[in-house]
Design an enzyme around this catalytic site. Sequence first.
Site, short mmCIF file in Angstrom:
data_model
loop_
_atom_site.label_atom_id
_atom_site.label_comp_id
_atom_site.label_asym_id
_atom_site.label_seq_id
_atom_site.Cartn_x
_atom_site.Cartn_y
_atom_site.Cartn_z
N LYS A 116 0.60 28.93 30.34
CA LYS A 116 -0.34 28.45 29.32
C LYS A 116 0.41 28.03 28.06
CE LYS A 116 -3.98 31.69 30.74
NZ LYS A 116 -5.04 31.03 31.48
N GLU A 200 -4.37 33.52 20.70
CA GLU A 200 -5.20 32.39 20.30
C GLU A 200 -6.25 32.87 19.33
OE1 GLU A 200 -6.99 30.46 23.70
OE2 GLU A 200 -5.11 29.51 24.24
N HIS A 235 -14.59 37.12 31.16
CA HIS A 235 -13.88 35.85 31.02
C HIS A 235 -13.69 35.15 32.35
CE1 HIS A 235 -13.19 36.87 26.92
NE2 HIS A 235 -12.51 37.94 27.24
N ARG A 292 -4.48 22.71 40.84
CA ARG A 292 -4.96 23.01 42.20
C ARG A 292 -6.43 22.68 42.29
NH1 ARG A 292 -8.16 27.10 40.58
NH2 ARG A 292 -7.35 28.47 38.98
#
Length: 672
Positions: A116, A200, A235, A292
């Site tokens: 990420k 974040e 999440h 993917r």
Amino acid sequence: MFAKVLIANRGEIACRIIRTARRLGIGTVAVYSDADRKALHVRRADEACRIGPAEAKASYLDIESILAAAKETRADAVHPGYGFLAENAAFAEAAARAGLVFVGPGPQAIRDLGSKSRAKAIMEKAGVPTVPGYHGMAQDDATFASEAKRIGFPVLVKATAGGGGRGMRVVAAPAELAQALASARREAEAAFADPTLLLEKYLSRPRHVEVQVFADAFGNLVHLFERDCSLQRRHQKIVEEAPAPGLSPQLRRRLGETAVAGCRAVGYRNAGTVEFLLDEDGSFYFMEMNTRLQVEHPVTEMITGQDLVEWQFRVAAGERLPLDQSDLAIKGHAIEARLYAEDPARDDLPQAGRLVRLVMPTEGKDVRVESGVSEGDEIGVHYDPMIAKIAVWGEDRLGAIHRLQESLEAVRIGGVVTNRDLLAAIARHPAFVAGKVDTGFIARHRAALVPAPSRAPDPVLALACLAVLLDRADSRRDEARRAADRHSPWHRTDGWRLNGVGAQTIRLRDDLGELSVTVRFQGGGYVLDLPQGPVRVAGGRTPAGEISADIDGNQVTAFALHDGGEIAVFGLGPTWRFRLADPFLAAATEDAPAGSLIAPMPGKIAAVNAGAGDTVRRGQVLVVLEAMKMEHALAASADGRIEAIHVRRGAQVAEGDLLVSFASDGKESSEG
Ligand code: ADP
């Protein structure tokens, strides 16, 4: 096109890939672990190879084993599905070295976008907006603390290698940061063998909107519009739809163009998904890219009329993209709901068990059921507890919603607790119907979506009792048949006693406690003393396994499964569950003083945060259990003093094991 593809995966996605391969005339090879010897994907494939024991690490994640299977079966391509090795660059590389075509992007793209942090850096360079945060190399707590302060709380801790919501922790205040980092690191290490984290800014009410992209080797790059995947718990997505409701055509176009621009910057190839967080003000931020096929790809297929697995095969085989951007259009609306073996009433804890009963909605043009299990199969602790995906299509969103409601109503699952009622409640919720979705939806509407435990209505109780009575009658009859004296009065099931009119008692336990039901046999049926008064009931099982009963003159047909002391009634609104209270089987743990901790599922102890003699507060996390690839924080349910800790870090525990016992002198919490 390929002659034979090996599918390096299991469950529904392996079955899904096999379907398209077969249509394209590609031979299929399934791989399986010892736990999956008889699994559906094995039965569906042309050939199958054993690749190791049940643990994924030694089977579905074992590159050597999988490549050996490909060699042995002379496959010329390998499709990784999603999860497992799908985003493992080393696997893509090793497959290429072994002379196999990897159905997916090249190893470099997987490596760059799989992290990420690296993906965010690449996208920033390409001019794609990203969520403000910290994705640096320094991984010490002090750096995270100062970066979190700079970003501003609340912050989100994420595993850079993350996926499936694992290794992610919301941190509201500085004091919580250290523990969140430790726990996220542990989970990331266990799940991805990589403890690297990033920070974040935690957006307060975003939507998760992602764009499906596709690229070939000739520089053609298109997007197949967006999906809204805001409905999540932990999440992780459970309901997804396409297109995203309420987007303006301009915003839709900008999202698509931004995703395509980002992919162009990395020279992407094959199927990918660019995930964005869409803020309330219409601004959007790149979150991550999945290199993917996604779990939720069916909704995109349904609104575009395309088969994305076919596209994947074609591009991997060196063909051009089947369509240009201008050929692609959105038609209607599609929604997918993921049925999981998990308990919404207990923090969505994954469940394991046998699917004693599995009835899915009828498939048709507008209803797709993607499943990797069939009735009688085991949902084990080794893999993802997803049972099936139900994807529906409608001319418009409301049409799709109605079809979803109808399809979920038709689902009957017995043997394991599932999230079916939660999904059904979402599909009916006015805010969902109105398209008011964001990632906090489920948490915010939890009380309405997962009703507090209540006592089942009398007809449900009557059916539950009847299921028990029919089973008792059956087993007594069997016993009687075996017994030498066929006419022994001891085998009668009607409560007959030497001293006159007999009665038997059924003790049902539900979340509210125990309910004792007195049963009298009367004129071919039973009279039950239920909370609302006596009820007369008679009936039997249908060939389909349902119970058809006459309850006080009303004809009722529903499932009432009685299995291993558990009774589940479904088909009369929500699923109702009871336990048969058996004085001989009463678990020792039931007598444990308030606050004692019991393992809610089988797993491994990841951490023990308290010691014998400690005084703890209600809500304090005492033990962390790692199960089904996730960490579950087990907290004290009352204030009290710990008498003993019965487990150590690393210990394997079974469901129901006593982990921590409280001293009986511990006061009960005064807060409700
Ligand atoms: P994973 O790869 O584990 O699925 P993602 O990065 O895709 O993790 O995020 C999963 C979900 O977590 C998102 O869909 C969103 O609901 C939530 N999320 C992620 N980042 C943020 C953020 N910065 N602010 C608010 N929610 C976030």
